[in-house]
Design a protein around this motif. Structure first.
Motif, PDB file in Angstrom:
ATOM      1  N   UNK A 124      53.399  58.948  22.839  1.00 48.21           N
ATOM      2  CA  UNK A 124      54.569  59.302  23.636  1.00 48.21           C
ATOM      3  C   UNK A 124      54.254  60.504  24.531  1.00 48.21           C
ATOM      4  N   UNK A 125      53.630  61.515  23.955  1.00 45.78           N
ATOM      5  CA  UNK A 125      53.280  62.728  24.711  1.00 45.78           C
ATOM      6  C   UNK A 125      52.306  62.406  25.849  1.00 45.78           C
ATOM      7  N   UNK A 126      51.298  61.576  25.536  1.00 46.47           N
ATOM      8  CA  UNK A 126      50.297  61.202  26.545  1.00 46.47           C
ATOM      9  C   UNK A 126      50.955  60.432  27.687  1.00 46.47           C
ATOM     10  N   UNK A 127      51.837  59.494  27.329  1.00 47.92           N
ATOM     11  CA  UNK A 127      52.532  58.694  28.346  1.00 47.92           C
ATOM     12  C   UNK A 127      53.432  59.593  29.193  1.00 47.92           C
ATOM     13  N   UNK A 128      54.083  60.548  28.543  1.00 47.80           N
ATOM     14  CA  UNK A 128      54.985  61.455  29.262  1.00 47.80           C
ATOM     15  C   UNK A 128      54.205  62.273  30.297  1.00 47.80           C
ATOM     16  N   UNK A 170      64.631  59.195  29.366  1.00 52.16           N
ATOM     17  CA  UNK A 170      63.515  60.057  29.761  1.00 52.16           C
ATOM     18  C   UNK A 170      63.819  61.510  29.407  1.00 52.16           C
ATOM     19  N   UNK A 171      65.071  61.906  29.676  1.00 52.57           N
ATOM     20  CA  UNK A 171      65.459  63.299  29.394  1.00 52.57           C
ATOM     21  C   UNK A 171      65.364  63.591  27.903  1.00 52.57           C
ATOM     22  N   UNK A 172      65.732  62.607  27.098  1.00 60.71           N
ATOM     23  CA  UNK A 172      65.663  62.794  25.650  1.00 60.71           C
ATOM     24  C   UNK A 172      64.205  63.019  25.215  1.00 60.71           C
ATOM     25  N   UNK A 173      63.280  62.405  25.948  1.00 60.57           N
ATOM     26  CA  UNK A 173      61.854  62.602  25.641  1.00 60.57           C
ATOM     27  C   UNK A 173      61.328  63.914  26.236  1.00 60.57           C
ATOM     28  N   UNK A 174      62.216  64.699  26.829  1.00 65.24           N
ATOM     29  CA  UNK A 174      61.823  66.016  27.331  1.00 65.24           C
ATOM     30  C   UNK A 174      61.402  66.059  28.795  1.00 65.24           C
ATOM     31  N   UNK A 176      62.594  66.630  32.465  1.00 64.64           N
ATOM     32  CA  UNK A 176      63.734  67.171  33.196  1.00 64.64           C
ATOM     33  C   UNK A 176      63.653  66.719  34.653  1.00 64.64           C
ATOM     34  N   UNK A 177      64.301  65.593  34.940  1.00 66.47           N
ATOM     35  CA  UNK A 177      64.193  64.989  36.274  1.00 66.47           C
ATOM     36  C   UNK A 177      64.739  65.900  37.374  1.00 66.47           C
ATOM     37  N   UNK A 178      65.917  66.483  37.110  1.00 63.87           N
ATOM     38  CA  UNK A 178      66.550  67.310  38.145  1.00 63.87           C
ATOM     39  C   UNK A 178      65.688  68.538  38.437  1.00 63.87           C
ATOM     40  N   UNK A 179      65.223  69.186  37.377  1.00 60.87           N
ATOM     41  CA  UNK A 179      64.450  70.416  37.553  1.00 60.87           C
ATOM     42  C   UNK A 179      63.075  70.180  38.133  1.00 60.87           C
ATOM     43  N   UNK A 180      62.396  69.129  37.641  1.00 57.69           N
ATOM     44  CA  UNK A 180      61.001  68.934  38.038  1.00 57.69           C
ATOM     45  C   UNK A 180      60.839  68.136  39.322  1.00 57.69           C
ATOM     46  N   UNK A 181      61.785  67.237  39.579  1.00 59.19           N
ATOM     47  CA  UNK A 181      61.638  66.349  40.750  1.00 59.19           C
ATOM     48  C   UNK A 181      62.925  66.339  41.570  1.00 59.19           C
ATOM     49  N   UNK A 182      63.260  67.466  42.187  1.00 58.05           N
ATOM     50  CA  UNK A 182      64.546  67.531  42.902  1.00 58.05           C
ATOM     51  C   UNK A 182      64.666  66.507  44.024  1.00 58.05           C
ATOM     52  N   UNK A 183      63.549  66.202  44.699  1.00 58.88           N
ATOM     53  CA  UNK A 183      63.620  65.235  45.817  1.00 58.88           C
ATOM     54  C   UNK A 183      63.875  63.826  45.312  1.00 58.88           C
ATOM     55  N   UNK A 184      63.166  63.472  44.227  1.00 52.43           N
ATOM     56  CA  UNK A 184      63.370  62.149  43.627  1.00 52.43           C
ATOM     57  C   UNK A 184      64.807  62.042  43.121  1.00 52.43           C
TER      58      UNK A 184
END
Length: 222
Positions: A124-128, A170-174, A176-184
């Protein structure tokens, strides 16, 4: 229903991001069709007949002929119903670029997402980690454009937007879409504001609840 609608059937499943692509493509073109919900654990004879090779949804049946694989179906829809909302640019190089990124999304984002949601802690960590680097690349490719192809919603947007419905997982797996990828993230919100996407997308909370339930069942089986 118009006679056209009788000719178009989608073998569908509400949760499938791949079926969602096809639903969005049909909605973008304003095409009426009949959706037949498949039970993924117990597929219909029609599905086996129409997709004997992979026995998977989605399958678009147009004039009694099947088309399989979501991105192939999307391009088919684009070729058959040319008169409205093209998904690919006219320029051959730009078309190739769009296909390249759609293929990248197909091969990377979805397989890594699946690995991250379904495997052991280590895998899971590797895939993340790998998924995060994929989103970084996509963030760079999107840049300041409203959509991946520029001003208009197209193939790459169609390919990627269903993954947003899994964003709570995805967020549950840690991640952070909003924080890390604001454009996406801003792009995803822009896509979700489109009527074609909004009406084709399963609710993110329903997707999350379904996956939590599925995981419980899978761990109980072991």
């Amino acid at each position: 229903a118009s006679p056209m609608a009788d000719e178009i059937v989608l073998l569908d499943f509400w949760l499938s991001p791949f079926a969602m692509r096809v639903r969005i493509a049909l909605a973008e073109k304003g095409i009426e069709y009949e959706s037949r919900e498949e039970n993924v654990l117990n597929s219909s004879d029609l599905l086996f007949e129409m997709n004997p090779v992979q026995k998977q949804i989605p399958v678009l049946i147009h004039k009694s002929k099947p088309i399989c694989e979501s991105l192939i179906i999307v391009e088919y829809i684009d070729e058959v119903w040319k008169n409205k909302s093209p998904f690919l640019p006219c320029d051959p190089h730009q078309r190739a670029q769009a296909r390249f990124w759609a293929d990248f999304v197909e091969k990377k984002v979805y397989s890594l997402g699946r690995k991250m949601l379904a495997s052991t802690r280590e895998a899971q960590e590797a895939a993340k980690k790998e998924l995060i680097s994929c989103f970084k690349l996509l963030e760079g490719e999107l840049g300041e454009k409203p959509y991946f192809g520029g001003e208009s919603f197209g193939l790459v947007d169609l390919a990627l937007i269903p993954s947003y419905c899994w964003s709570l997982c995805f967020e549950e797996c840690g991640m952070n879409l909003v924080g890390e990828f604001p454009k996406i993230f801003a792009w995803a919100e822009r896509c979700m504001d489109r009527e074609s996407v909004a009406k084709s997308a399963p609710d993110r909370h329903r997707v999350y609840a379904f996956l939590v339930e599925l995981r419980k069942r899978l761990s109980a089986d072991h």
